[in-house]
Design a protein around this motif. Structure first.
Motif, mmCIF file in Angstrom:
data_model
loop_
_atom_site.group_PDB
_atom_site.id
_atom_site.type_symbol
_atom_site.label_atom_id
_atom_site.label_comp_id
_atom_site.label_asym_id
_atom_site.label_seq_id
_atom_site.Cartn_x
_atom_site.Cartn_y
_atom_site.Cartn_z
ATOM 1 N N UNK A 33 -51.212 51.002 -60.216
ATOM 2 C CA UNK A 33 -50.152 51.790 -59.593
ATOM 3 C C UNK A 33 -49.207 50.851 -58.841
ATOM 4 N N UNK A 34 -48.434 50.032 -59.551
ATOM 5 C CA UNK A 34 -47.544 49.105 -58.838
ATOM 6 C C UNK A 34 -46.504 49.863 -58.025
ATOM 7 N N UNK A 35 -46.292 49.393 -56.816
ATOM 8 C CA UNK A 35 -45.278 50.001 -55.975
ATOM 9 C C UNK A 35 -45.764 51.176 -55.156
ATOM 10 N N UNK A 36 -47.025 51.580 -55.310
ATOM 11 C CA UNK A 36 -47.553 52.688 -54.523
ATOM 12 C C UNK A 36 -48.189 52.107 -53.261
ATOM 13 N N UNK A 37 -47.659 52.525 -52.125
ATOM 14 C CA UNK A 37 -48.118 52.005 -50.843
ATOM 15 C C UNK A 37 -49.608 52.261 -50.651
ATOM 16 N N UNK A 38 -50.330 51.221 -50.261
ATOM 17 C CA UNK A 38 -51.754 51.337 -49.998
ATOM 18 C C UNK A 38 -52.635 51.149 -51.214
ATOM 19 N N UNK A 39 -52.061 50.972 -52.386
ATOM 20 C CA UNK A 39 -52.842 50.751 -53.608
ATOM 21 C C UNK A 39 -52.522 49.344 -54.096
ATOM 22 N N UNK A 40 -53.381 48.401 -53.716
ATOM 23 C CA UNK A 40 -53.105 46.992 -53.978
ATOM 24 C C UNK A 40 -53.886 46.404 -55.145
ATOM 25 N N UNK A 41 -54.834 47.145 -55.671
ATOM 26 C CA UNK A 41 -55.628 46.630 -56.789
ATOM 27 C C UNK A 41 -55.877 47.747 -57.797
ATOM 28 N N UNK A 42 -56.287 47.368 -59.000
ATOM 29 C CA UNK A 42 -56.538 48.391 -60.030
ATOM 30 C C UNK A 42 -57.610 49.384 -59.596
ATOM 31 N N UNK A 43 -57.502 50.590 -60.127
ATOM 32 C CA UNK A 43 -58.467 51.650 -59.862
ATOM 33 C C UNK A 43 -59.239 51.959 -61.134
ATOM 34 N N UNK A 44 -60.402 52.562 -60.956
ATOM 35 C CA UNK A 44 -61.140 53.064 -62.113
ATOM 36 C C UNK A 44 -60.918 54.572 -62.207
ATOM 37 N N UNK A 45 -61.565 55.198 -63.171
ATOM 38 C CA UNK A 45 -61.342 56.629 -63.399
ATOM 39 C C UNK A 45 -61.717 57.458 -62.174
ATOM 40 N N UNK A 46 -62.859 57.179 -61.577
ATOM 41 C CA UNK A 46 -63.309 57.942 -60.413
ATOM 42 C C UNK A 46 -62.329 57.792 -59.244
ATOM 43 N N UNK A 47 -61.865 56.564 -58.988
ATOM 44 C CA UNK A 47 -60.899 56.334 -57.906
ATOM 45 C C UNK A 47 -59.584 57.046 -58.181
ATOM 46 N N UNK A 48 -59.137 57.029 -59.438
ATOM 47 C CA UNK A 48 -57.873 57.681 -59.792
ATOM 48 C C UNK A 48 -57.960 59.191 -59.580
ATOM 49 N N UNK A 50 -59.919 60.755 -57.542
ATOM 50 C CA UNK A 50 -59.967 60.978 -56.093
ATOM 51 C C UNK A 50 -58.571 60.827 -55.487
ATOM 52 N N UNK A 51 -57.819 59.831 -55.959
ATOM 53 C CA UNK A 51 -56.443 59.619 -55.495
ATOM 54 C C UNK A 51 -55.576 60.845 -55.796
ATOM 55 N N UNK A 52 -55.694 61.391 -57.005
ATOM 56 C CA UNK A 52 -54.918 62.583 -57.371
ATOM 57 C C UNK A 52 -55.293 63.782 -56.505
ATOM 58 N N UNK A 53 -56.576 63.959 -56.254
ATOM 59 C CA UNK A 53 -57.029 65.067 -55.412
ATOM 60 C C UNK A 53 -56.427 64.947 -54.019
ATOM 61 N N UNK A 54 -56.478 63.753 -53.449
ATOM 62 C CA UNK A 54 -55.931 63.537 -52.110
ATOM 63 C C UNK A 54 -54.408 63.693 -52.106
#
Length: 120
Positions: A33-48, A50-54
């Protein structure tokens, strides 16, 4: 995946429907997620998911709605490029449209690499 699958993918993303999204996202997904504040490294499916839910919870609190409007989807073998607009709707404000470009790689009919590039 075909054009209808991508349409459903974006609808499920906008709804934050993790169950529906899981059928499109490979278990070994790597998401950037380049350019998204607070997301500095790649995510996996579970993290993604969770990110969408939040993200959707935050938008609901603001009475904000987002909608992906893909205008061009090009599928070449296992590579996919999507261009379009992200429509943001807030109460008592004009709708905003921001261009985006997503680059994806498929494996076994699911997305294994996903680079989301919002040009906001």
């Amino acid at each position: 995946m075909d054009l209808l699958d991508f349409q459903d993918l974006f609808r499920a993303t906008d709804e934050g429907n993790g169950e529906r999204l899981s059928k499109y996202l490979h278990a070994d997904l790597e998401l950037n997620l380049p350019g998204v504040e607070g997301v500095d490294e790649p995510s996996d499916r579970q993290d993604y998911l969770a990110f969408l839910t939040e993200s959707n919870r935050f938008r609901e609190q603001r009475h904000e709605r987002t909608e992906h409007l893909p205008t061009h989807i090009k599928i070449e073998g296992s590579f996919v490029a999507v261009r379009g607009f992200l429509k943001i709707t807030l109460p008592a404000q004009p709708d905003q449209y921001h261009p985006y470009t997503d680059l994806l790689k498929l494996h076994q009919g699911q997305i294994i690499e996903y680079n989301i590039g919002y040009d906001i």
